[in-house]
Design an enzyme around this catalytic site. Structure first.
Site, mmCIF file in Angstrom:
data_model
loop_
_atom_site.group_PDB
_atom_site.id
_atom_site.type_symbol
_atom_site.label_atom_id
_atom_site.label_comp_id
_atom_site.label_asym_id
_atom_site.label_seq_id
_atom_site.Cartn_x
_atom_site.Cartn_y
_atom_site.Cartn_z
ATOM 1 N N GLY A 34 0.903 -1.159 0.024
ATOM 2 C CA GLY A 34 -0.046 0.046 0.005
ATOM 3 C C GLY A 34 0.621 1.226 0.162
ATOM 4 N N GLY A 39 5.438 4.172 -8.903
ATOM 5 C CA GLY A 39 6.217 2.975 -9.238
ATOM 6 C C GLY A 39 5.204 1.638 -9.164
ATOM 7 C CG HIS A 40 3.190 0.540 -5.440
ATOM 8 N ND1 HIS A 40 3.353 1.369 -4.500
ATOM 9 C CD2 HIS A 40 3.634 -0.478 -4.980
ATOM 10 C CE1 HIS A 40 4.159 1.229 -3.491
ATOM 11 N NE2 HIS A 40 4.419 -0.147 -3.602
ATOM 12 C CD GLN A 64 7.250 -7.870 3.541
ATOM 13 O OE1 GLN A 64 6.618 -8.726 3.058
ATOM 14 N NE2 GLN A 64 8.052 -7.062 2.933
ATOM 15 C CD GLN A 151 15.483 -4.558 -12.701
ATOM 16 O OE1 GLN A 151 14.546 -4.661 -13.611
ATOM 17 N NE2 GLN A 151 16.683 -5.339 -12.598
ATOM 18 C CB SER A 188 10.574 3.711 -1.841
ATOM 19 O OG SER A 188 10.204 3.050 -0.427
HETATM 20 O O1 PAF Z 1 7.678 -5.461 -2.111
HETATM 21 C C1 PAF Z 1 6.642 -5.411 -1.367
HETATM 22 O O2 PAF Z 1 5.988 -4.403 -1.136
HETATM 23 C C2 PAF Z 1 6.371 -6.223 -0.311
HETATM 24 O O3 PAF Z 1 7.588 -7.227 0.119
HETATM 25 C C3 PAF Z 1 5.457 -7.619 -0.879
HETATM 26 C C4 PAF Z 1 6.031 -8.454 -2.119
HETATM 27 C C5 PAF Z 1 4.413 -7.138 -1.401
HETATM 28 C C6 PAF Z 1 5.316 -8.626 0.153
HETATM 29 O O4 PAF Z 1 5.018 -8.192 1.275
#
Ligand code: PAF
Length: 287
Positions: A34, A39-40, A64, A151, A188
């Site tokens: 989110g 970029g997204h 993570q 990337q 980012s």
């Molecule tokens: O790149 C991200 O935003 C996260 O690492 C992902 C791939 C959504 C996994 O939580």
């Protein structure tokens, strides 16, 4: 502009994907945490052009993040995200609930070894296990034909490709180029947590990567010499805690001492509240 369906249980997500699959439609998934940026949205655009239905998952995955990392201050704005995705024409937003994804007795993880051990893996123990576990769950819930990653997270993309290959998962992974601000900073979600002064100085990272690429293209072969130059430039222009600067093989991600073919130059720097990563590919020019 029609709003994407907002789906927040695995059963409903699977049922929707089964329906689409039953109709012979190709499903693209863009996994995200989110606080979307261009970029997204470039990954979303790729999916919209390559698939018949696009699902964007939004889940800040606690698994993570290390105990001292930025899970609590990771930026979130679901209303804004949904608005942006509606403008793009996304079909569904999958926003799993933490209690369903990780019930109290959750005890199964998915781990890729070797590729996940160096670079960010060495600095963030357990991080890639968290990524590969959640991505496996997202694949199971959304049943995509295609999943698209950026990337900028070069190691993450390599680890996920390996996961898909090793577990014979029936989907294709696409990796799309890093989107940058006008001054070179890699986009980012975390950039919003930079102070004004840090934001002014962080383009030093891209400048150091671009300088290294030029050295390699001009014939420099000694990776330690290049890394040394990058380190001095970043220390002078930005400061912060340089976690690593590495020149690695693009497939094995192993450190190289000499450049003889294509490489990836990757770095991570920790500032007060933000950890930034970036990378660039380079190749010696053929004379
Ligand atoms: O790149 C991200 O935003 C996260 O690492 C992902 C791939 C959504 C996994 O939580």
């Amino acid at each position: 502009m029609s709003k994407p369906q907002l789906i927040n249980t695995v059963a409903k997500m699977q049922a929707q994907s089964d329906t689409w699959r039953g109709e012979g439609l190709r499903i693209g998934l863009v996994p995200t945490m989110g606080f979307l940026h261009e970029g997204h949205l470039s990954l979303v655009d790729y999916s919209l052009s390559a698939a018949d239905r696009t699902i964007v998952s939004i889940f800040v995955n606690p698994l993570q993040f290390g105990p001292k990392e930025d899970f609590a201050i990771y930026p979130r704005d679901i209303e804004r995200d949904i608005k942006l995705l509606a403008q793009r024409g996304v079909d569904a937003v999958f926003k799993p609930q933490t209690v369903e994804f990780y019930p109290p007795d959750f005890s199964t993880t998915v781990e890729v070894t070797h590729l996940a051990d160096g670079l960010c893996g060495a600095m963030r123990p357990g991080h890639f296990r968290g990524v590969t576990t959640v991505v496996s769950k997202l694949f199971t819930a959304t049943k995509p034909h295609l999943a698209i990653f950026g990337q900028k997270d070069y190691q993450q993309a390599a680890v996920i490709r390996r996961l898909v290959r090793d577990l014979n998962l029936d989907l294709h992974i696409e990796v799309a180029p890093t989107m940058r601000e006008a001054d070179g900073l890699a986009m980012s979600s975390r950039n919003v947590n930079l102070t004004e002064d840090e934001r002014r100085r962080v383009p030093a990272l891209y400048q150091a990567l671009a300088m290294a690429k030029r050295y390699i293209e001009c014939g420099e072969r000694d990776t330690q010499r290049i890394i040394g130059e990058m380190r001095s430039q970043i220390e002078k222009e930005l400061g912060g805690d340089i976690e690593y600067i590495s020149i690695v093989h693009p497939d094995t991600l192993e450190d190289l001492s000499e450049i003889a073919g294509p490489v990836v130059i990757a770095l991570a720097v920790r500032l007060a509240n933000v950890r930034l990563i970036d990378n660039i590919s380079a190749e010696p020019s053929r004379k």
